[in-house]
Design a protein around this motif. Structure first.
Motif, PDB file in Angstrom:
ATOM      1  N   THR A   4       0.860  -1.179   0.000  1.00  0.00           N
ATOM      2  CA  THR A   4       0.000   0.000   0.000  1.00  0.00           C
ATOM      3  C   THR A   4       0.894   1.226   0.000  1.00  0.00           C
ATOM      4  O   THR A   4       1.936   1.245   0.654  1.00  0.00           O
ATOM      5  N   ALA A   5       0.474   2.254  -0.722  1.00  0.00           N
ATOM      6  CA  ALA A   5       1.179   3.538  -0.681  1.00  0.00           C
ATOM      7  C   ALA A   5       0.514   4.402   0.379  1.00  0.00           C
ATOM      8  O   ALA A   5      -0.710   4.528   0.416  1.00  0.00           O
ATOM      9  N   VAL A   6       1.318   4.976   1.251  1.00  0.00           N
ATOM     10  CA  VAL A   6       0.838   5.941   2.230  1.00  0.00           C
ATOM     11  C   VAL A   6       1.376   7.293   1.784  1.00  0.00           C
ATOM     12  O   VAL A   6       2.582   7.454   1.600  1.00  0.00           O
ATOM     13  N   ALA A  27       7.259   2.089   8.938  1.00  0.00           N
ATOM     14  CA  ALA A  27       7.786   2.455   7.618  1.00  0.00           C
ATOM     15  C   ALA A  27       9.301   2.330   7.629  1.00  0.00           C
ATOM     16  O   ALA A  27       9.956   2.678   8.606  1.00  0.00           O
ATOM     17  N   THR A  64       0.884  -3.879   3.347  1.00  0.00           N
ATOM     18  CA  THR A  64      -0.483  -3.455   3.645  1.00  0.00           C
ATOM     19  C   THR A  64      -0.802  -3.502   5.138  1.00  0.00           C
ATOM     20  O   THR A  64      -1.517  -2.647   5.645  1.00  0.00           O
ATOM     21  N   ALA A  67      -0.091  -0.124   6.856  1.00  0.00           N
ATOM     22  CA  ALA A  67      -0.750   1.107   6.416  1.00  0.00           C
ATOM     23  C   ALA A  67      -1.625   1.722   7.512  1.00  0.00           C
ATOM     24  O   ALA A  67      -1.556   2.928   7.759  1.00  0.00           O
ATOM     25  N   THR A  68      -2.433   0.925   8.171  1.00  0.00           N
ATOM     26  CA  THR A  68      -3.326   1.466   9.197  1.00  0.00           C
ATOM     27  C   THR A  68      -2.566   2.021  10.399  1.00  0.00           C
ATOM     28  O   THR A  68      -2.866   3.131  10.848  1.00  0.00           O
ATOM     29  N   LEU A  71      -1.145   5.331   9.294  1.00  0.00           N
ATOM     30  CA  LEU A  71      -2.199   6.326   9.129  1.00  0.00           C
ATOM     31  C   LEU A  71      -2.689   6.833  10.483  1.00  0.00           C
ATOM     32  O   LEU A  71      -2.934   8.036  10.659  1.00  0.00           O
ATOM     33  N   ALA A  88      -3.343  12.849   5.215  1.00  0.00           N
ATOM     34  CA  ALA A  88      -2.692  11.558   4.977  1.00  0.00           C
ATOM     35  C   ALA A  88      -3.739  10.602   4.417  1.00  0.00           C
ATOM     36  O   ALA A  88      -4.894  10.633   4.833  1.00  0.00           O
ATOM     37  N   PHE A  89      -3.319   9.783   3.468  1.00  0.00           N
ATOM     38  CA  PHE A  89      -4.240   8.808   2.895  1.00  0.00           C
ATOM     39  C   PHE A  89      -3.450   7.633   2.344  1.00  0.00           C
ATOM     40  O   PHE A  89      -2.231   7.702   2.187  1.00  0.00           O
ATOM     41  N   THR A  90      -4.166   6.552   2.069  1.00  0.00           N
ATOM     42  CA  THR A  90      -3.531   5.351   1.529  1.00  0.00           C
ATOM     43  C   THR A  90      -4.104   5.040   0.155  1.00  0.00           C
ATOM     44  O   THR A  90      -5.247   5.398  -0.151  1.00  0.00           O
ATOM     45  N   PRO A  92      -4.133   1.547  -2.413  1.00  0.00           N
ATOM     46  CA  PRO A  92      -3.685   0.167  -2.606  1.00  0.00           C
ATOM     47  C   PRO A  92      -2.846   0.048  -3.878  1.00  0.00           C
ATOM     48  O   PRO A  92      -3.092   0.740  -4.868  1.00  0.00           O
TER      49      PRO A  92
END
Length: 116
Positions: A4-6, A27, A64, A67-68, A71, A88-90, A92
């Motif tokens: 996932t891209a953050v 990260a 993935t 990611a949470t 975030l 900030a957002f993710t 997929p």
């Protein structure tokens, strides 16, 4: 492994803090891009000079499962009772190439340590 891209867009003065918090949340690498935003607010002037706050765009490609937590860490940093200081957002990632396999091994090692 799924990725996932953050993406974090924050004021320049928070760049180091964003990186530290993201690394604490798992990260392992961050790409930093300079940015300048155009928002709905009017620009501030000071002695006839227009002030536009500089922003930093931070991009992280993570497993993935990370990611949470990242975030959530960004939410704690960017949102307070006075409002927000960034976003900030993710996103997929369905397909990925060019990632360093040592980076993948670090992701997997991190998973093993967390599970133990």
């Amino acid at each position: 492994m799924k990725f996932t891209a953050v993406v974090v867009i924050a004021p320049d003065d928070l760049e180091d803090t964003v990186i530290e918090q993201a690394q604490r949340a798992g990260a392992t690498g961050v790409t930093i891009l300079p940015g300048k935003g155009i928002g709905g607010e009017t620009k501030r002037t000071f002695f006839g000079l227009t002030f536009e706050g500089a922003q930093t765009v931070l991009l992280m490609v993570v497993g993935t499962h990370l990611a949470t937590p990242i975030l959530k860490a960004m939410h704690e940093l960017l949102v307070d009772e006075d409002g927000t200081r960034g976003i900030a957002f993710t996103v997929p990632i369905d397909h990925l190439t060019g990632i360093d396999m040592q980076q993948v091994a670090r992701f997997e090692e991190h998973l093993r340590r967390e599970g133990a």
